[in-house]
Design an enzyme around this catalytic site. Sequence first.
Site, PDB file in Angstrom:
ATOM      1  N   CYS A  13     -14.824 -28.967 -37.793  1.00  0.00           N
ATOM      2  CA  CYS A  13     -14.678 -30.306 -37.200  1.00  0.00           C
ATOM      3  C   CYS A  13     -15.516 -31.316 -37.992  1.00  0.00           C
ATOM      4  O   CYS A  13     -16.745 -31.286 -37.938  1.00  0.00           O
ATOM      5  CB  CYS A  13     -15.123 -30.240 -35.740  1.00  0.00           C
ATOM      6  SG  CYS A  13     -15.362 -31.837 -34.949  1.00  0.00           S
ATOM      7  N   CYS A  16     -17.936 -33.474 -36.003  1.00  0.00           N
ATOM      8  CA  CYS A  16     -19.063 -32.633 -35.565  1.00  0.00           C
ATOM      9  C   CYS A  16     -20.079 -32.488 -36.683  1.00  0.00           C
ATOM     10  O   CYS A  16     -21.288 -32.579 -36.456  1.00  0.00           O
ATOM     11  CB  CYS A  16     -18.577 -31.244 -35.154  1.00  0.00           C
ATOM     12  SG  CYS A  16     -17.389 -31.245 -33.803  1.00  0.00           S
TER      13      CYS A  16
END
Length: 95
Positions: A13, A16
């Site tokens: 991600c 993230c």
Amino acid sequence: MMLKLIKFGATWCQPCLKLNPVIEAYKLEYPEVEVQVVDVDEQPDLAKEFQVRSIPYLVWMKDGKVFRTQVGAMSLKDIHGIFLDEIKAEMIGKA
């Protein structure tokens, strides 16, 4: 008062990964707040327990109870501001 921040994310991600340095800086600047980083692929049961549907997902807790959640990256200042707002609200409520 026990304060805890949980960041749910994953290695694949990109948002993230961009949030990781902010979380690391937060740990250094506010050592009184427990910070937990959870990879949803490695701990799917914990992600399910917190009803994580999108990542990055942040959870703010006070004394073991969730008081706020949010999807998406945030600045260090904004992350801590949420704790400060909760503490101020509690103090006003006790006055």
